[in-house]
Design a protein around this motif. Sequence first.
Motif, PDB file in Angstrom:
ATOM      1  N   UNK A   4      17.578  32.285  -6.832  1.00 45.21           N
ATOM      2  CA  UNK A   4      17.130  31.023  -6.246  1.00 45.21           C
ATOM      3  C   UNK A   4      17.237  29.899  -7.265  1.00 45.21           C
ATOM      4  N   UNK A   5      16.849  30.157  -8.512  1.00 42.96           N
ATOM      5  CA  UNK A   5      16.943  29.139  -9.557  1.00 42.96           C
ATOM      6  C   UNK A   5      18.399  28.748  -9.787  1.00 42.96           C
ATOM      7  N   UNK A   6      19.253  29.753  -9.835  1.00 44.32           N
ATOM      8  CA  UNK A   6      20.679  29.491 -10.064  1.00 44.32           C
ATOM      9  C   UNK A   6      21.274  28.666  -8.929  1.00 44.32           C
ATOM     10  N   UNK A   7      20.920  29.002  -7.689  1.00 48.90           N
ATOM     11  CA  UNK A   7      21.449  28.254  -6.554  1.00 48.90           C
ATOM     12  C   UNK A   7      20.922  26.823  -6.525  1.00 48.90           C
ATOM     13  N   UNK A   8      19.676  26.638  -6.927  1.00 48.80           N
ATOM     14  CA  UNK A   8      19.149  25.276  -7.014  1.00 48.80           C
ATOM     15  C   UNK A   8      19.928  24.467  -8.049  1.00 48.80           C
ATOM     16  N   UNK A   9      20.270  25.114  -9.152  1.00 51.02           N
ATOM     17  CA  UNK A   9      21.078  24.453 -10.178  1.00 51.02           C
ATOM     18  C   UNK A   9      22.453  24.088  -9.622  1.00 51.02           C
ATOM     19  N   UNK A  10      23.134  25.064  -9.045  1.00 45.86           N
ATOM     20  CA  UNK A  10      24.498  24.839  -8.555  1.00 45.86           C
ATOM     21  C   UNK A  10      24.541  23.799  -7.442  1.00 45.86           C
ATOM     22  N   UNK A  11      23.626  23.922  -6.474  1.00 43.25           N
ATOM     23  CA  UNK A  11      23.619  22.984  -5.362  1.00 43.25           C
ATOM     24  C   UNK A  11      23.316  21.566  -5.803  1.00 43.25           C
ATOM     25  N   UNK A  12      22.321  21.411  -6.678  1.00 43.14           N
ATOM     26  CA  UNK A  12      21.971  20.086  -7.185  1.00 43.14           C
ATOM     27  C   UNK A  12      23.103  19.508  -8.018  1.00 43.14           C
ATOM     28  N   UNK A  87      16.746  19.506 -12.737  1.00 37.39           N
ATOM     29  CA  UNK A  87      16.957  18.499 -13.774  1.00 37.39           C
ATOM     30  C   UNK A  87      18.079  18.908 -14.729  1.00 37.39           C
ATOM     31  N   UNK A  88      18.156  20.190 -15.044  1.00 35.49           N
ATOM     32  CA  UNK A  88      19.270  20.669 -15.867  1.00 35.49           C
ATOM     33  C   UNK A  88      20.604  20.399 -15.176  1.00 35.49           C
ATOM     34  N   UNK A  89      20.632  20.609 -13.863  1.00 35.98           N
ATOM     35  CA  UNK A  89      21.851  20.343 -13.094  1.00 35.98           C
ATOM     36  C   UNK A  89      22.204  18.868 -13.145  1.00 35.98           C
ATOM     37  N   UNK A  90      21.184  18.014 -13.077  1.00 35.75           N
ATOM     38  CA  UNK A  90      21.405  16.573 -13.129  1.00 35.75           C
ATOM     39  C   UNK A  90      22.045  16.161 -14.455  1.00 35.75           C
ATOM     40  N   UNK A 176      17.375   8.414  -3.424  1.00 29.46           N
ATOM     41  CA  UNK A 176      16.793   9.389  -2.485  1.00 29.46           C
ATOM     42  C   UNK A 176      16.362  10.663  -3.205  1.00 29.46           C
ATOM     43  N   UNK A 177      17.165  11.071  -4.136  1.00 24.58           N
ATOM     44  CA  UNK A 177      16.964  12.280  -4.924  1.00 24.58           C
ATOM     45  C   UNK A 177      16.890  11.885  -6.407  1.00 24.58           C
ATOM     46  N   UNK A 178      15.724  12.018  -7.073  1.00 25.77           N
ATOM     47  CA  UNK A 178      15.616  11.640  -8.488  1.00 25.77           C
ATOM     48  C   UNK A 178      16.639  12.329  -9.381  1.00 25.77           C
ATOM     49  N   UNK A 179      17.079  13.523  -8.988  1.00 23.49           N
ATOM     50  CA  UNK A 179      18.086  14.218  -9.785  1.00 23.49           C
ATOM     51  C   UNK A 179      19.395  13.441  -9.812  1.00 23.49           C
ATOM     52  N   UNK A 180      19.654  12.658  -8.772  1.00 18.51           N
ATOM     53  CA  UNK A 180      20.870  11.847  -8.737  1.00 18.51           C
ATOM     54  C   UNK A 180      20.789  10.668  -9.702  1.00 18.51           C
ATOM     55  N   UNK A 181      19.573  10.355 -10.123  1.00 18.21           N
ATOM     56  CA  UNK A 181      19.384   9.232 -11.034  1.00 18.21           C
ATOM     57  C   UNK A 181      19.163   9.669 -12.479  1.00 18.21           C
ATOM     58  N   UNK A 182      18.316  10.669 -12.679  1.00 19.44           N
ATOM     59  CA  UNK A 182      17.851  10.992 -14.028  1.00 19.44           C
ATOM     60  C   UNK A 182      18.989  11.370 -14.977  1.00 19.44           C
ATOM     61  N   UNK A 183      19.805  12.351 -14.627  1.00 17.86           N
ATOM     62  CA  UNK A 183      20.877  12.789 -15.506  1.00 17.86           C
ATOM     63  C   UNK A 183      21.869  11.686 -15.842  1.00 17.86           C
ATOM     64  N   UNK A 184      22.529  11.094 -14.827  1.00 25.87           N
ATOM     65  CA  UNK A 184      23.508  10.042 -15.104  1.00 25.87           C
ATOM     66  C   UNK A 184      22.929   8.845 -15.856  1.00 25.87           C
ATOM     67  N   UNK A 185      21.719   8.415 -15.518  1.00 24.21           N
ATOM     68  CA  UNK A 185      21.147   7.244 -16.184  1.00 24.21           C
ATOM     69  C   UNK A 185      20.748   7.546 -17.626  1.00 24.21           C
ATOM     70  N   UNK A 186      20.186   8.713 -17.870  1.00 25.32           N
ATOM     71  CA  UNK A 186      19.807   9.068 -19.240  1.00 25.32           C
ATOM     72  C   UNK A 186      21.045   9.285 -20.107  1.00 25.32           C
ATOM     73  N   UNK A 187      22.034   9.992 -19.580  1.00 27.39           N
ATOM     74  CA  UNK A 187      23.259  10.240 -20.344  1.00 27.39           C
ATOM     75  C   UNK A 187      23.979   8.925 -20.651  1.00 27.39           C
ATOM     76  N   UNK A 188      23.918   7.974 -19.726  1.00 26.50           N
ATOM     77  CA  UNK A 188      24.556   6.670 -19.956  1.00 26.50           C
ATOM     78  C   UNK A 188      23.638   5.686 -20.679  1.00 26.50           C
ATOM     79  N   UNK A 189      22.466   6.176 -21.093  1.00 28.39           N
ATOM     80  CA  UNK A 189      21.491   5.384 -21.860  1.00 28.39           C
ATOM     81  C   UNK A 189      21.026   4.152 -21.099  1.00 28.39           C
ATOM     82  N   UNK A 190      20.811   4.318 -19.797  1.00 31.16           N
ATOM     83  CA  UNK A 190      20.367   3.220 -18.929  1.00 31.16           C
ATOM     84  C   UNK A 190      18.963   3.554 -18.431  1.00 31.16           C
TER      85      UNK A 190
END
Length: 221
Positions: A4-12, A87-90, A176-190
């Motif tokens: 379940x954890x792995x699928x949550x990672x892959x799907x996200x 969050x790891x997936x993000x 809509x989904x914080x995961x769509x924001x957190x990874x890209x924004x943090x990696x881009x330093x925004x």
Amino acid sequence: MRRAYLLEFLGTFVIVFITCGAILVNNFYGDIGTVGIALVFGLSYMAMMSATVHVSGGHLNPVVTLALWLARKISTTTFIFFLLFQLLASFAAGGLLLYIFGEQGMKFYLGGPVLGFGVTQQMAVIIEATLAAILVFAYFATMVDKRGPVSFAPLVLGLVVVAEAIFATQLTGAAINPARAIGPLVVSKSYSDLVVFILGGSLGSIIGVVYDLLFLKTKKK
């Protein structure tokens, strides 16, 4: 539960990578547009939920996981690990987008959500909270409430995401989904608007408790 954890990672990961990637492609090459991005977001969500729902429940979104935990539908351990893998997936998706699009992609926040012109952070929190609440309502009505059309849940939630993204992409970027924001924004330093998407989604998750009290607890009585 490891599966379940792995699928949550892959799907996200797929949802964040494909949606943010589509935004970057649109910025660089055009032709996709707001409706196209909304379709990419909704269809990827629909597909990944269909692929993961039988094992993990197809959360694929920290907002849904938080709502289920607040309503006591999942354990604290499940909540923590689901959130961690989402969050790891993000971050993984953000890292891959940086590798593909490089410094040019950083200029567009690696496809992460951006507030529209004239939209304040307070307005954006209200919008994102409302979008999250609608999504959580749809999830509870189809997936949690046993009277709901469980088999149609991926379709229903995908359509909700499409409609919300068409409405809000120009306003808040329709995270809509914080995961769509957190990874890209943090990696881009925004970091400036990151709190909007975390706070908005968290507030919207409360509707899960409301649904449980109004419909599920009443049904048990």
